[in-house]
Motif scaffolding. Structure first.
Motif, PDB file in Angstrom:
ATOM      1  N   VAL A   6       0.866  -1.204   0.000  1.00  0.00           N
ATOM      2  CA  VAL A   6       0.000   0.000   0.000  1.00  0.00           C
ATOM      3  C   VAL A   6       0.891   1.239   0.000  1.00  0.00           C
ATOM      4  CG1 VAL A   6      -1.749   1.319   1.254  1.00  0.00           C
ATOM      5  CG2 VAL A   6      -1.812  -1.219   1.200  1.00  0.00           C
ATOM      6  N   ASN A   7       0.608   2.139  -0.967  1.00  0.00           N
ATOM      7  CA  ASN A   7       1.354   3.401  -1.044  1.00  0.00           C
ATOM      8  C   ASN A   7       0.729   4.391  -0.065  1.00  0.00           C
ATOM      9  OD1 ASN A   7       2.777   5.670  -1.688  1.00  0.00           O
ATOM     10  ND2 ASN A   7       2.172   5.736  -3.850  1.00  0.00           N
ATOM     11  N   VAL A   8       1.491   4.745   0.962  1.00  0.00           N
ATOM     12  CA  VAL A   8       0.954   5.641   2.018  1.00  0.00           C
ATOM     13  C   VAL A   8       1.414   7.083   1.826  1.00  0.00           C
ATOM     14  CG1 VAL A   8       0.762   3.772   3.684  1.00  0.00           C
ATOM     15  CG2 VAL A   8       2.902   5.064   3.513  1.00  0.00           C
ATOM     16  N   GLY A   9       2.075   7.375   0.712  1.00  0.00           N
ATOM     17  CA  GLY A   9       2.524   8.736   0.450  1.00  0.00           C
ATOM     18  C   GLY A   9       3.813   9.053   1.168  1.00  0.00           C
ATOM     19  N   ALA A  10       4.351  10.249   0.892  1.00  0.00           N
ATOM     20  CA  ALA A  10       5.604  10.653   1.509  1.00  0.00           C
ATOM     21  C   ALA A  10       5.388  11.157   2.923  1.00  0.00           C
ATOM     22  CB  ALA A  10       6.292  11.729   0.669  1.00  0.00           C
ATOM     23  N   VAL A  11       4.331  11.905   3.144  1.00  0.00           N
ATOM     24  CA  VAL A  11       3.967  12.434   4.470  1.00  0.00           C
ATOM     25  C   VAL A  11       2.465  12.304   4.610  1.00  0.00           C
ATOM     26  CG1 VAL A  11       5.915  14.041   4.631  1.00  0.00           C
ATOM     27  CG2 VAL A  11       3.782  14.771   3.572  1.00  0.00           C
ATOM     28  N   GLY A  17      -0.604   9.096  -1.742  1.00  0.00           N
ATOM     29  CA  GLY A  17      -0.774   7.686  -1.462  1.00  0.00           C
ATOM     30  C   GLY A  17      -1.940   7.078  -2.185  1.00  0.00           C
ATOM     31  N   ASP A  18      -2.123   5.741  -1.970  1.00  0.00           N
ATOM     32  CA  ASP A  18      -3.238   5.032  -2.590  1.00  0.00           C
ATOM     33  C   ASP A  18      -4.536   5.497  -1.969  1.00  0.00           C
ATOM     34  OD1 ASP A  18      -1.663   3.498  -4.277  1.00  0.00           O
ATOM     35  OD2 ASP A  18      -1.472   1.808  -2.857  1.00  0.00           O
ATOM     36  N   ALA A  19      -5.561   5.461  -2.794  1.00  0.00           N
ATOM     37  CA  ALA A  19      -6.910   5.722  -2.272  1.00  0.00           C
ATOM     38  C   ALA A  19      -7.258   4.612  -1.296  1.00  0.00           C
ATOM     39  CB  ALA A  19      -7.896   5.776  -3.430  1.00  0.00           C
ATOM     40  N   LEU A  20      -8.164   4.877  -0.398  1.00  0.00           N
ATOM     41  CA  LEU A  20      -8.522   3.913   0.654  1.00  0.00           C
ATOM     42  C   LEU A  20      -8.992   2.607   0.045  1.00  0.00           C
ATOM     43  CD1 LEU A  20      -8.791   3.424   3.677  1.00  0.00           C
ATOM     44  CD2 LEU A  20     -11.103   4.344   3.567  1.00  0.00           C
ATOM     45  N   ARG A  21      -9.802   2.688  -0.998  1.00  0.00           N
ATOM     46  CA  ARG A  21     -10.303   1.469  -1.627  1.00  0.00           C
ATOM     47  C   ARG A  21      -9.173   0.670  -2.226  1.00  0.00           C
ATOM     48  NH1 ARG A  21     -14.734  -0.931  -3.790  1.00  0.00           N
ATOM     49  NH2 ARG A  21     -14.489  -2.000  -5.778  1.00  0.00           N
ATOM     50  N   THR A  22      -8.253   1.402  -2.906  1.00  0.00           N
ATOM     51  CA  THR A  22      -7.131   0.711  -3.537  1.00  0.00           C
ATOM     52  C   THR A  22      -6.257   0.021  -2.493  1.00  0.00           C
ATOM     53  OG1 THR A  22      -7.110   2.297  -5.350  1.00  0.00           O
ATOM     54  CG2 THR A  22      -5.098   1.010  -5.018  1.00  0.00           C
ATOM     55  N   ALA A  23      -6.084   0.738  -1.350  1.00  0.00           N
ATOM     56  CA  ALA A  23      -5.254   0.174  -0.299  1.00  0.00           C
ATOM     57  C   ALA A  23      -5.851  -1.117   0.243  1.00  0.00           C
ATOM     58  CB  ALA A  23      -5.057   1.183   0.817  1.00  0.00           C
ATOM     59  N   LYS A  26      -5.409  -4.064  -2.066  1.00  0.00           N
ATOM     60  CA  LYS A  26      -4.090  -4.699  -1.961  1.00  0.00           C
ATOM     61  C   LYS A  26      -4.006  -5.581  -0.713  1.00  0.00           C
ATOM     62  CE  LYS A  26      -1.380  -1.210  -4.469  1.00  0.00           C
ATOM     63  NZ  LYS A  26      -0.270  -0.232  -4.387  1.00  0.00           N
ATOM     64  N   LEU A  27      -4.565  -5.070   0.396  1.00  0.00           N
ATOM     65  CA  LEU A  27      -4.515  -5.861   1.630  1.00  0.00           C
ATOM     66  C   LEU A  27      -5.312  -7.144   1.490  1.00  0.00           C
ATOM     67  CD1 LEU A  27      -4.826  -3.051   4.336  1.00  0.00           C
ATOM     68  CD2 LEU A  27      -2.770  -4.328   3.674  1.00  0.00           C
ATOM     69  N   ASN A  28      -6.475  -7.023   0.874  1.00  0.00           N
ATOM     70  CA  ASN A  28      -7.297  -8.221   0.680  1.00  0.00           C
ATOM     71  C   ASN A  28      -6.581  -9.255  -0.208  1.00  0.00           C
ATOM     72  OD1 ASN A  28      -9.439  -7.435   2.278  1.00  0.00           O
ATOM     73  ND2 ASN A  28     -10.573  -6.466   0.592  1.00  0.00           N
TER      74      ASN A  28
END
Length: 291
Positions: A6-11, A17-23, A26-28
């Motif tokens: 999951v891309n959480v961004g730099a800060v 970062g990834d949108a919540l759904r996209t994140a 990936k976790l699923n």
């Protein structure tokens, strides 16, 4: 599937970062892959086989592990020994060996070999002698090792009787005759002056040859016989052949009775011819069987 991160961004809240759904997608996806491998606890044990249900150790049913040297415990697999062979010249040298169980010590002082039955080379009782066949010849007449003919002859001390030759004398037939001086006496007839020389040779078969040269320088008055003494220690047992030649007259003489007591008689000794001298001796050659 490769792991999805999951891309959480730099800060925080930087919008990169990834949108919540996209994140969560990936976790699923990651969870789905993990679950397909592990499933439940039972599925996890089945995946890793029976080793997952075993305890570590050396007892029955345990899973053994390697030690810090990468070796199994000796209770599981005893150390493998390579037999070494040592040559030593004494008991002390054998006991001082850095030997292990199964090693061999060859004792040059005993001509024997020993095997170490434990890991205690300094203990004499732990060195076991290697037995040799009981039917092997270990010594001959008390001699061992390389035995020379001379040493064996000395050790056996054989005499002629040991080989069935007790009645045999080792006398060379070709041996040179032995000089001796025959004794001369008148048996019948007479002479006043006589000299004699002689030789004899004894043979292995018990016979001996007599050669005598007799010179009469003063004759007597009648024909007769002369008694000729034999070499010391020889008594004839039987006459085999005998003759003599009187070179003064050409008369053939012969051996007669009187054999024994170390003398023989020569008959037909002519004392009526001219006086004898050294040029015409009486020559006698006789062969006797010695007793």
């Amino acid at each position: 599937m490769a792991q999805q991160v999951v891309n959480v961004g730099a800060v925080a809240n930087d919008g990169t970062g990834d949108a919540l759904r996209t994140a969560f997608q990936k976790l699923n996806a990651n969870d789905t892959e993990l679950y397909s491998i592990t499933g439940s606890h039972t599925a996890t044990l089945a995946t890793y086989g029976t080793a997952a249900t075993k305890n570590v150790g050396t007892a029955a049913g345990n899973v053994p592990v390697l030690d810090g040297s990468g070796l199994l415990d000796t209770a599981v697999l005893p150390a493998l020994a390579i037999t070494d062979v040592f040559t030593v010249a004494s008991q002390a040298a054998m006991l001082a060996l850095a030997a292990q169980k199964g090693d061999i010590a060859i004792r040059s002082d005993l001509n024997k070999s020993f095997a170490l039955s434990t890991n205690s080379p300094a203990t004499l009782a732990d060195w076991k002698e290697l037995l040799t066949p009981t039917d092997a010849v270990l010594a001959v007449a008390g001699l061992t090792g390389s035995i020379s003919a001379a040493a064996l002859k000395t050790a056996l001390a054989l005499v002629k009787g040991d080989v069935g030759l007790g009645n045999v004398d080792n006398v060379s037939v070709a041996a040179a005759p032995t000089d001796y001086t025959p004794s001369l006496t008148s048996d019948t007839g007479d002479f006043t002056t006589a000299t004699a020389t002689g030789t004899y040779k004894k043979h292995p078969d018990g016979y001996f040859d007599l050669h005598a040269e007799i010179t009469i320088t003063n004759k007597g008055a009648a024909d007769g016989t002369v008694k000729v003494g034999l070499p010391a220690g020889i008594t004839p047992a039987a006459r085999v052949s005998g003759f003599g030649v009187d070179f003064g007259t050409g008369t053939i003489l012969r051996v007669t009775g009187g054999i024994g007591a170390g003398t023989v008689n020569i008959v037909n000794f002519d004392l009526t011819s001219a006086a004898r001298n050294n040029v015409n001796p009486l020559v006698i050659d006789i062969r006797f069987k010695a007793s």
